[in-house]
Design a protein around this motif. Structure first.
Motif, short mmCIF file in Angstrom:
data_model
loop_
_atom_site.label_atom_id
_atom_site.label_comp_id
_atom_site.label_asym_id
_atom_site.label_seq_id
_atom_site.Cartn_x
_atom_site.Cartn_y
_atom_site.Cartn_z
N UNK A 112 -11.38 2.32 3.73
CA UNK A 112 -10.35 1.79 4.62
C UNK A 112 -10.80 0.46 5.23
N UNK A 113 -12.08 0.35 5.54
CA UNK A 113 -12.58 -0.92 6.06
C UNK A 113 -12.49 -2.00 4.98
N UNK A 114 -12.78 -1.63 3.75
CA UNK A 114 -12.66 -2.58 2.63
C UNK A 114 -11.24 -3.14 2.55
N UNK A 115 -10.24 -2.29 2.69
CA UNK A 115 -8.86 -2.76 2.60
C UNK A 115 -8.49 -3.63 3.80
N UNK A 116 -9.01 -3.31 4.94
CA UNK A 116 -8.68 -4.09 6.13
C UNK A 116 -9.20 -5.52 6.01
N UNK A 117 -10.39 -5.70 5.40
CA UNK A 117 -11.01 -7.02 5.33
C UNK A 117 -11.19 -7.48 3.88
N UNK A 237 0.92 -9.07 -9.37
CA UNK A 237 1.55 -8.79 -8.09
C UNK A 237 0.87 -9.57 -6.97
N UNK A 238 1.61 -9.81 -5.93
CA UNK A 238 1.10 -10.56 -4.78
C UNK A 238 0.22 -9.67 -3.92
N UNK A 239 -1.04 -10.03 -3.80
CA UNK A 239 -1.99 -9.34 -2.93
C UNK A 239 -2.74 -10.39 -2.14
N UNK A 240 -3.24 -10.04 -0.97
CA UNK A 240 -3.88 -11.02 -0.10
C UNK A 240 -5.37 -11.17 -0.39
N UNK A 241 -5.80 -10.75 -1.57
CA UNK A 241 -7.21 -10.86 -1.94
C UNK A 241 -7.31 -11.23 -3.41
N UNK A 242 -8.49 -11.05 -4.01
CA UNK A 242 -8.72 -11.45 -5.39
C UNK A 242 -8.69 -10.27 -6.36
N UNK A 243 -8.08 -9.17 -5.98
CA UNK A 243 -8.05 -7.98 -6.84
C UNK A 243 -7.27 -8.25 -8.13
N UNK A 244 -7.80 -7.75 -9.24
CA UNK A 244 -7.17 -7.96 -10.54
C UNK A 244 -7.13 -6.69 -11.36
N UNK A 245 -6.29 -6.67 -12.38
CA UNK A 245 -6.19 -5.54 -13.31
C UNK A 245 -7.16 -5.75 -14.47
N UNK A 246 -7.99 -4.77 -14.74
CA UNK A 246 -8.95 -4.82 -15.85
C UNK A 246 -8.60 -3.67 -16.80
N UNK A 247 -7.93 -4.00 -17.88
CA UNK A 247 -7.35 -2.98 -18.76
C UNK A 247 -8.39 -2.10 -19.43
N UNK A 248 -9.56 -2.68 -19.80
CA UNK A 248 -10.52 -1.90 -20.58
C UNK A 248 -11.27 -0.87 -19.74
N UNK A 249 -11.05 -0.87 -18.42
CA UNK A 249 -11.62 0.17 -17.56
C UNK A 249 -10.60 1.27 -17.24
N UNK A 250 -9.38 1.11 -17.71
CA UNK A 250 -8.30 2.00 -17.29
C UNK A 250 -8.53 3.46 -17.67
N UNK A 251 -8.97 3.71 -18.91
CA UNK A 251 -9.15 5.10 -19.35
C UNK A 251 -10.32 5.73 -18.60
N UNK A 266 -1.00 -0.47 -1.39
CA UNK A 266 -2.09 0.51 -1.34
C UNK A 266 -1.66 1.97 -1.27
N UNK A 267 -0.50 2.27 -0.70
CA UNK A 267 -0.12 3.67 -0.55
C UNK A 267 0.65 4.21 -1.75
N UNK A 268 0.84 3.41 -2.77
CA UNK A 268 1.56 3.86 -3.96
C UNK A 268 0.69 4.85 -4.75
N UNK A 269 1.29 5.95 -5.16
CA UNK A 269 0.54 6.99 -5.87
C UNK A 269 0.23 6.60 -7.31
N UNK A 270 0.96 5.66 -7.87
CA UNK A 270 0.70 5.18 -9.22
C UNK A 270 0.20 3.74 -9.14
N UNK A 271 -0.91 3.47 -9.83
CA UNK A 271 -1.46 2.12 -9.86
C UNK A 271 -1.04 1.36 -11.11
#
Length: 313
Positions: A112-117, A237-251, A266-271
Motif C-alpha cells: 500500500x505504501x508502494x502505491x501511495x508513493x 493506460x494512464x497511470x501516474x508512474x512508470x508501470x508497464x505491461x510485460x507480456x512474457x511474465x504473464x503466465x 488498482x482495485x480492479x480484480x482483472x489486470x
C-alpha cells in the motif's frame, strides 16, 4: 517483503512493525539459498535428476503460493478487489504465507505504501530512486528487485498502512504464525515426495524441486513485477508512474505483470483487460465468485477503461 516479529502472546490486533535480526536473517536465507539452487537445478534436470513426482510438486506448490500472493495478498487483502467468505480469506492468507515473502500484514502494508508513493520519494522499491542515468537505474533495478527486502529500511508501518488487517483476528493470527507456516512450506514437498516415492531420494528431490526451485522461481517472478515492470513494458493506460505491461511474465506471474492497468486502476480484480492478455488470477477469482466464496468483485468497467486509455500519453 521482510518478516516482522510478533510476540506469541500478542492480542489479535497487535502487530510489531519492525522485524528483528532473526527475521531479517530468515529473509536472507529464503531468498539467497533458493536462488543459488537454480543453477544446479538446470544441471540436475538435464542429468535426469527429476521425475514426474517432482514436476507435480513444483507446479502444485508454485500455483498455490502464486495464487496466495497474487489473488490473496495483492488483489484481495491489499486492494479490496473482491470480498471473501471467511474460509477463503484464511486459505488465501495461508497460501500467501507459504510463498515465504513475509506475513500478510507486513506484505500488505509495504505494498500500500508502494502505491501511495509509486516511483516517487517514499516508494519502498522504485527502480528510479537513484535517478535516471544508466548507472542510477542499474542500482535502482537491483534495489527494486531484491535489495529493498534484504537491506532496505524504508518500510511501511502496519499501524498506518494496514489498520484494517490489524483489526482482523484471523489475519493477525495467521501473521503471528508466519514462522510455522514457513516451516510447512519448506518441509512439506520433501515429506510428500518421500512418502510418494517411498524413499529418501524422493524426499531429497521433492525438497530440491518443490521447495528450493519453486521458492526461487516464485520470488524472482514476484520481484520482477517491482523491478522489470517499472522499467520497461507497454503503457496503454494512464497511470501516474512508470508501470508497464510485460507480456512474457504473464503466465508465470498469473497475470500480475499486466502492471500498467493495475496502477491505472488498482482495485480492479482483472489486470489483463485487453484482448489476448492472459490473467490466471482473474480466472481463479471468477471461479471463487461462481462458487459463492467471493463476492462484490470489482470487474473492469468499460467506460472507466476507455477514459484511462484515452488519457494515456
Amino acid at each position: 517483503m521482510a518478516t516482522a516479529a510478533v510476540p506469541d502472546n500478542a492480542a489479535p490486533g497487535e502487530f510489531q512493525a519492525v522485524g528483528g535480526r532473526l527475521e531479517r536473517g530468515l529473509i536472507w536465507v529464503f531468498i539467497v539459498v533458493p536462488t543459488l539452487a537454480l543453477v544446479p537445478g538446470m544441471f540436475f534436470a538435464w542429468g535426469g535428476w527429476i521425475g514426474w513426482h517432482d514436476i507435480v510438486l513444483l507446479v502444485v506448490f508454485y500455483v498455490i503460493t502464486t495464487t496466495g500472493i497474487g489473488a490473496g495478498y495483492h488483489r484481495c487483502l491489499t486492494h479490496g478487489a473482491f470480498k471473501t467468505k471467511r474460509g477463503l480469506k484464511i486459505a488465501l492468507a495461508i497460501a500467501g504465507s507459504l510463498a515465504l515473502e513475509g506475513p500478510a500484514i507486513r506484505w500488505v502494508a509495504d505494498h500500500r505504501k508502494h502505491h501511495k508513493f509509486s516511483d516517487r520519494e517514499g516508494d519502498p522499491h522504485s527502480p528510479w530512486r537513484y535517478g535516471t542515468s544508466a548507472w542510477a537505474v542499474t542500482k535502482g533495478f537491483i534495489f527494486a528487485h531484491a535489495g529493498w527486502v534484504l537491506w532496505g529500511s524504508d518500510r511501511a508501518d502496519p499501524k498506518h498502512y494496514a489498520p484494517d488487517l490489524l483489526r482482523d483476528r484471523d489475519l493477525a493470527a495467521i501473521s503471528r504464525q508466519f514462522r510455522s507456516l514457513a516451516a510447512v512450506s519448506l518441509l512439506a514437498p520433501a515429506i510428500i515426495g518421500g512418502l510418494w516415492d517411498r524413499s529418501w531420494h524422493g524426499a531429497a528431490t521433492g525438497f530440491f524441486w518443490g521447495t528450493l526451485v519453486r521458492v526461487a522461481l516464485m520470488h524472482h517472478v514476484t520481484f520482477s513485477i517491482n523491478s522489470i515492470c517499472h522499467v520497461t513494458g507497454k503503457k496503454p493506460f494512464d497511470a501516474r508512474d512508470r508501470s508497464g505491461n510485460v507480456w512474457w511474465l504473464a503466465i508465470l506471474s498469473q497475470g500480475e505483470s499486466w502492471h500498467n492497468l493495475h496502477h491505472a486502476d488498482p482495485t480492479c480484480a482483472r489486470h489483463g483487460v485487453l484482448k489476448g492478455q492472459i490473467d490466471v488470477n482473474a480466472w481463479i477469482i471468477r471461479r471463487f465468485e461462481q462458487l459463492g466464496w467471493a463476492y462484490d468483485v470489482r470487474w473492469p468497467d468499460q467506460d472507466r477503461l476507455e477514459r484511462k486509455r484515452a488519457a494515456a500519453p
